[in-house]
Design an enzyme around this catalytic site. Structure first.
Site, PDB file in Angstrom:
ATOM      1  N   LYS A   8       0.710  -1.016  -0.017  1.00  0.00           N
ATOM      2  CA  LYS A   8       0.039  -0.027  -0.046  1.00  0.00           C
ATOM      3  C   LYS A   8       0.910   1.292   0.057  1.00  0.00           C
ATOM      4  CE  LYS A   8      -3.467   2.280   2.466  1.00  0.00           C
ATOM      5  NZ  LYS A   8      -4.759   2.240   3.697  1.00  0.00           N
TER       6      LYS A   8
ATOM      7  N   LYS B 267      -2.234  -1.400  -3.705  1.00  0.00           N
ATOM      8  CA  LYS B 267      -3.169  -0.480  -3.522  1.00  0.00           C
ATOM      9  C   LYS B 267      -2.307   0.987  -3.741  1.00  0.00           C
ATOM     10  CE  LYS B 267      -6.334   1.719  -0.356  1.00  0.00           C
ATOM     11  NZ  LYS B 267      -6.452   1.758   1.008  1.00  0.00           N
TER      12      LYS B 267
HETATM   13  C1  PBG Z   1      -7.558   3.401   5.589  1.00  0.00           C
HETATM   14  C2  PBG Z   1      -7.703   3.151   4.362  1.00  0.00           C
HETATM   15  C3  PBG Z   1      -7.703   4.081   3.357  1.00  0.00           C
HETATM   16  C4  PBG Z   1      -8.098   3.277   2.278  1.00  0.00           C
HETATM   17  C5  PBG Z   1      -8.695   1.992   2.605  1.00  0.00           C
HETATM   18  N1  PBG Z   1      -8.284   2.060   3.804  1.00  0.00           N
HETATM   19  C6  PBG Z   1      -7.250   5.525   3.171  1.00  0.00           C
HETATM   20  C7  PBG Z   1      -5.929   5.911   3.731  1.00  0.00           C
HETATM   21  O1  PBG Z   1      -5.067   5.034   4.088  1.00  0.00           O
HETATM   22  O2  PBG Z   1      -5.267   7.098   3.848  1.00  0.00           O
HETATM   23  C8  PBG Z   1      -8.300   4.150   0.721  1.00  0.00           C
HETATM   24  C9  PBG Z   1      -9.444   3.806  -0.031  1.00  0.00           C
HETATM   25  C10 PBG Z   1      -9.563   4.627  -1.042  1.00  0.00           C
HETATM   26  O3  PBG Z   1      -9.020   5.664  -1.409  1.00  0.00           O
HETATM   27  O4  PBG Z   1     -10.812   4.234  -2.056  1.00  0.00           O
HETATM   28  N2  PBG Z   1      -6.331   2.865   6.121  1.00  0.00           N
END
Ligand code: PBG
Length: 324
Positions: free
Chosen positions: A196, A249
């Site tokens: 991520k 992601k």
């Molecule tokens: C929380 C989380 C996030 C997303 C999924 N889980 C945001 C972040 O890490 O700031 C983002 C999902 C999206 O943008 O569709 N940890």
């Protein structure tokens, strides 16, 4: 060699093209993210995510029935937490009677076969909007991991099929797996957001959940997008620690990473087409500059071509309407 080999031959009709098509995509590949709010009779559109809604549990129940009847078989739950319940320790995150835990059990009651996945991270619960506990402006790894494991356990107890840690703390998959095993949740799966990246594409999501970091950014825990090998290190570790599915992601800007991981590991890989990607598709199509259905479908297929077998996407319902 031309003219013996003419590549256009197999493209010459729709039927021929469909015979030799390498990838197909079906509704059961999709994971549908759901944004859940406390209260009753609430269905509010998220301004930066047109046609996507935050819903209270009464609407969520209707929604999961509709999804199931369309052939969509898995949901990923996110909670919007009222300001008054936020603190630095994620106290509400491990409340067995919290909104997340209630949502899990009511979805499982409504559609028992629906695969319920849950976000495991502290940011929506954090008064600082960070994924972990904050001390002296630092995100503390090991104490956070203990809370995340407890949080995952409450999700499993409420009936979650798969917990999905999205926080990027070190060692959290092992901690979650160990606690779940100890508490006899042998069949609760872990989908780990293993690669991520610290990304600008999460903006609309953070406004949807009111979870933007109050100070700094997430670069001390989410990955640097200049790096490719690091994704392999992170992912191999998560597999060793007991992840059942791993996730990359954001999606479209990271197809190279999906392909790398596909060559590296055997377990299923998920891609997350995130909020910013959805917002871009919607905005450009509202302007009349692209055809939403066509471009969305092309992007979803590209995830599969890159090597993802599951796709978390806000386009799941729209894509399903095209596919069926
Ligand atoms: C929380 C989380 C996030 C997303 C999924 N889980 C945001 C972040 O890490 O700031 C983002 C999902 C999206 O943008 O569709 N940890």
């Amino acid at each position: 060699m031309y003219p013996i080999k003419r590549n256009r031959r197999l493209r010459s009709s729709e039927t021929l093209r469909s015979l030799v098509q390498e990838e197909i995509i079906t509704p059961s590949d999709f994971i549908v993210p759901l944004f859940i709010v406390d209260g009753k009779n609430i269905k509010e559109e998220i301004p930066s995510m047109p046609d996507y809604y935050r819903m209270s549990l009464d609407y969520i129940k209707k929604e999961v029935l509709e999804l199931w009847n369309m052939g969509l078989k898995s949901v990923l739950l996110f909670i919007k937490v009222p300001e008054a319940l936020k603190d630095n320790m994620g106290t509400e995150a491990i409340n067995p009677k919290g909104l997340m835990q209630k949502a899990i059990s009511s979805i499982k009651e409504t559609v028992p076969e629906m695969v319920v996945m849950t976000d495991v991270a502290l940011d929506p619960y954090s008064s600082y909007g960070h994924d972990g506990i904050v001390e002296n402006n630092q995100i503390i790894n090991d104490t956070t991991v203990e809370i995340l494991a407890q949080m995952a356990l409450t999700h499993a107890q409420a009936g979650a099929d798969i917990v999905a840690p999205s926080d990027m703390m070190d060692g959290r998959v092992l901690a979650i797996r160990t606690l779940l095993e100890r508490e006899k949740f042998h069949n609760t799966g872990i989908l780990s957001y293993s690669a991520k990246y610290a990304s600008g594409f999460y903006g609309p999501f953070r406004s949807a959940l009111d979870s933007a970091p109050g100070f700094g950014d997430k670069k001390t825990y989410q990955m640097d997008f200049h790096n490719r090998k690091e994704a392999q290190i992170e992912t191999k570790l998560d597999v060793e620690e007991g992840a059942d599915i791993v996730m990359v992601k954001p999606g479209l800007a990271y197809l190279d990473i999906i392909r790398d991981l596909n060559n590296l590991i055997e377990i299923p890989i998920a891609a997350y087409q995130v909020s910013g990607e959805y917002a871009m598709l919607k905005a450009a199509s509202q302007k009349g500059w692209i055809n939403y259905e066509a471009v969305m479908y092309e992007q979803l297929v590209s995830f599969k071509r890159a090597g993802a077998s599951l796709i978390a996407t806000y386009c799941a319902k729209d894509a399903t309407r095209i596919l069926t």
